[in-house]
Design a protein around this motif. Structure first.
Motif, PDB file in Angstrom:
ATOM      1  N   GLN A 242       0.734  -1.308   0.061  1.00  0.00           N
ATOM      2  CA  GLN A 242      -0.074  -0.040  -0.182  1.00  0.00           C
ATOM      3  C   GLN A 242       0.664   1.187  -0.210  1.00  0.00           C
ATOM      4  OE1 GLN A 242      -3.178   0.160  -0.664  1.00  0.00           O
ATOM      5  NE2 GLN A 242      -3.569  -2.044  -0.561  1.00  0.00           N
ATOM      6  N   SER A 243       2.185   1.159   0.303  1.00  0.00           N
ATOM      7  CA  SER A 243       2.969   2.244   0.418  1.00  0.00           C
ATOM      8  C   SER A 243       3.657   2.441  -0.942  1.00  0.00           C
ATOM      9  CB  SER A 243       3.993   2.172   1.513  1.00  0.00           C
ATOM     10  OG  SER A 243       4.993   1.205   1.094  1.00  0.00           O
ATOM     11  N   PHE A 244       3.615   1.673  -1.853  1.00  0.00           N
ATOM     12  CA  PHE A 244       4.451   1.871  -3.326  1.00  0.00           C
ATOM     13  C   PHE A 244       3.612   2.554  -3.848  1.00  0.00           C
ATOM     14  CE2 PHE A 244       6.133  -2.648  -2.512  1.00  0.00           C
ATOM     15  CZ  PHE A 244       6.870  -2.093  -1.284  1.00  0.00           C
ATOM     16  N   SER A 245       4.312   3.272  -4.915  1.00  0.00           N
ATOM     17  CA  SER A 245       3.392   4.253  -5.877  1.00  0.00           C
ATOM     18  C   SER A 245       2.985   3.729  -7.345  1.00  0.00           C
ATOM     19  CB  SER A 245       4.474   5.510  -6.270  1.00  0.00           C
ATOM     20  OG  SER A 245       3.860   6.026  -7.193  1.00  0.00           O
ATOM     21  N   LYS A 246       1.807   3.602  -7.529  1.00  0.00           N
ATOM     22  CA  LYS A 246       1.269   2.872  -8.648  1.00  0.00           C
ATOM     23  C   LYS A 246       0.510   3.920  -9.741  1.00  0.00           C
ATOM     24  CE  LYS A 246      -0.700   0.610  -5.452  1.00  0.00           C
ATOM     25  NZ  LYS A 246       0.293   0.652  -4.166  1.00  0.00           N
ATOM     26  N   SER A 247       1.192   3.706 -11.091  1.00  0.00           N
ATOM     27  CA  SER A 247       0.568   4.796 -11.869  1.00  0.00           C
ATOM     28  C   SER A 247       0.150   3.920 -13.218  1.00  0.00           C
ATOM     29  CB  SER A 247       1.653   5.859 -12.246  1.00  0.00           C
ATOM     30  OG  SER A 247       2.212   6.489 -11.433  1.00  0.00           O
ATOM     31  N   TYR A 248      -1.261   4.444 -13.662  1.00  0.00           N
ATOM     32  CA  TYR A 248      -1.787   3.934 -14.692  1.00  0.00           C
ATOM     33  C   TYR A 248      -2.091   4.798 -15.751  1.00  0.00           C
ATOM     34  CZ  TYR A 248      -2.603  -0.773 -12.176  1.00  0.00           C
ATOM     35  OH  TYR A 248      -2.717  -2.018 -11.447  1.00  0.00           O
ATOM     36  N   VAL A 249      -2.452   4.276 -16.920  1.00  0.00           N
ATOM     37  CA  VAL A 249      -2.914   5.135 -18.068  1.00  0.00           C
ATOM     38  C   VAL A 249      -4.156   4.356 -18.567  1.00  0.00           C
ATOM     39  CG1 VAL A 249      -2.577   5.725 -20.442  1.00  0.00           C
ATOM     40  CG2 VAL A 249      -0.649   5.824 -18.624  1.00  0.00           C
ATOM     41  N   ALA A 250      -5.194   5.030 -18.856  1.00  0.00           N
ATOM     42  CA  ALA A 250      -6.398   4.615 -19.278  1.00  0.00           C
ATOM     43  C   ALA A 250      -6.971   5.492 -20.232  1.00  0.00           C
ATOM     44  CB  ALA A 250      -7.495   4.317 -18.001  1.00  0.00           C
ATOM     45  N   VAL A 251      -7.970   4.991 -21.304  1.00  0.00           N
ATOM     46  CA  VAL A 251      -8.569   5.586 -22.028  1.00  0.00           C
ATOM     47  C   VAL A 251     -10.189   5.454 -21.889  1.00  0.00           C
ATOM     48  CG1 VAL A 251      -9.611   6.119 -24.377  1.00  0.00           C
ATOM     49  CG2 VAL A 251      -6.912   5.442 -24.028  1.00  0.00           C
ATOM     50  N   VAL A 252     -10.897   6.378 -21.215  1.00  0.00           N
ATOM     51  CA  VAL A 252     -12.390   6.287 -20.910  1.00  0.00           C
ATOM     52  C   VAL A 252     -13.172   6.736 -21.712  1.00  0.00           C
ATOM     53  CG1 VAL A 252     -11.610   6.323 -18.219  1.00  0.00           C
ATOM     54  CG2 VAL A 252     -12.031   8.166 -19.419  1.00  0.00           C
ATOM     55  N   GLU A 253     -14.479   6.353 -21.758  1.00  0.00           N
ATOM     56  CA  GLU A 253     -15.630   6.902 -22.909  1.00  0.00           C
ATOM     57  C   GLU A 253     -15.836   8.240 -22.234  1.00  0.00           C
ATOM     58  OE1 GLU A 253     -18.633   4.060 -23.518  1.00  0.00           O
ATOM     59  OE2 GLU A 253     -17.213   2.472 -24.384  1.00  0.00           O
ATOM     60  N   GLY A 254     -16.128   9.143 -23.306  1.00  0.00           N
ATOM     61  CA  GLY A 254     -16.673  10.656 -23.012  1.00  0.00           C
ATOM     62  C   GLY A 254     -15.749  11.413 -22.335  1.00  0.00           C
ATOM     63  N   LYS A 255     -16.215  12.347 -21.609  1.00  0.00           N
ATOM     64  CA  LYS A 255     -15.343  13.287 -21.010  1.00  0.00           C
ATOM     65  C   LYS A 255     -15.561  13.729 -19.400  1.00  0.00           C
ATOM     66  CE  LYS A 255     -15.123  15.929 -25.459  1.00  0.00           C
ATOM     67  NZ  LYS A 255     -15.235  17.328 -25.852  1.00  0.00           N
TER      68      LYS A 255
END
Length: 234
Positions: A101-114
């Motif tokens: 839980q202390s580690f840094s986790k980054s994601y990239v996503a494409v979502v529908e809409g704005k």
């Protein structure tokens, strides 16, 4: 100081696991870039087409007598790609899980809409029903706290590209949080994605910073954003 680690040695092609690119490996951990469509671990229906099985074969280097093992630290959904770490000893596994839980986790996503707000934090308590579908509840006693930070990077008429910071690591957290904002992850048929012709779930584990279980040094691993995400947002 953050230390960016590269793959220390090119693995033999003979035992290179299909569907996984090894980003880093030492005597304690092995970090890979997993493709979309590959399970992290076995399910009732699939035993061998998993990251765990493929890496188990890899560390044994073809020897049935080998005592080399790998241990699951965390999971990525089958259709999520990106950085995935396994331990090579039980001691390393317990350290990484205790500190997760202390580690840094980054994601990239494409979502529908704005997204209505172009940058923000989403929080809720997540629960799971009998058919393993995750949803938010208001009662803290009935769910696990989940916190997701995000920033809109680019928008098109139909989609938005987001950088996401995962403060907690709950099952399906990102998918549920954005679906409940009215902007499901593109390609997510479980949580309301409706766009036609999407080839895969547009969610990618892009960057993970952890402390090494033996040296205790901070290490960062990155997996490039799939080119398909950029095609979607054009």
């Amino acid at each position: 100081m953050e230390e960016i680690q590269k793959k220390n040695k090119k693995p033999s092609n003979k035992y290179q696991p299909k569907g996984l690119t090894i980003l880093y490996e030492d005597q304690d951990i092995i970090v890979v870039n997993k493709v979309s469509g590959l399970l992290t671990m076995a399910s009732a229906r699939e035993r061998e087409k998993t990251a765990y099985f493929l890496l188990s074969q890899y560390v044994k280097k073809g020897s049935l007598k080998s005592k080399n093992r790998i241990f699951i630290v965390h999971r990525l959904d089958k259709d999520t790609s990106g950085v995935l770490v396994f331990a090579k000893t039980e001691k390393a596994k317990f350290f990484l899980q205790d500190e997760w839980q202390s580690f840094s986790k980054s994601y990239v996503a494409v979502v529908e809409g704005k997204m209505h707000e172009k940058e923000g934090i989403i929080t809720s308590y997540l629960a799971e029903n009998s058919i393993h579908r995750v949803f938010s509840v208001r009662n803290a006693d009935k769910g696990k706290f989940a916190k997701t930070g995000y920033k809109v990077v680019k928008e098109s008429e139909r989609f938005s590209l987001l950088n996401i910071h995962l403060y907690t690591g709950r099952k399906n957290q990102i998918r549920v949080h954005f679906a409940e904002q009215g902007c499901p992850v593109a390609g997510d048929k479980v949580y309301g994605g409706k766009s036609m012709g999407i080839k895969r779930l547009a969610l990618h584990s892009a960057k993970l910073t952890l402390r090494h279980p033996h040296t205790k040094k901070e290490m960062t691993f990155e997996a490039n954003t799939p080119s398909y995400f950029k095609q979607l947002i054009k």
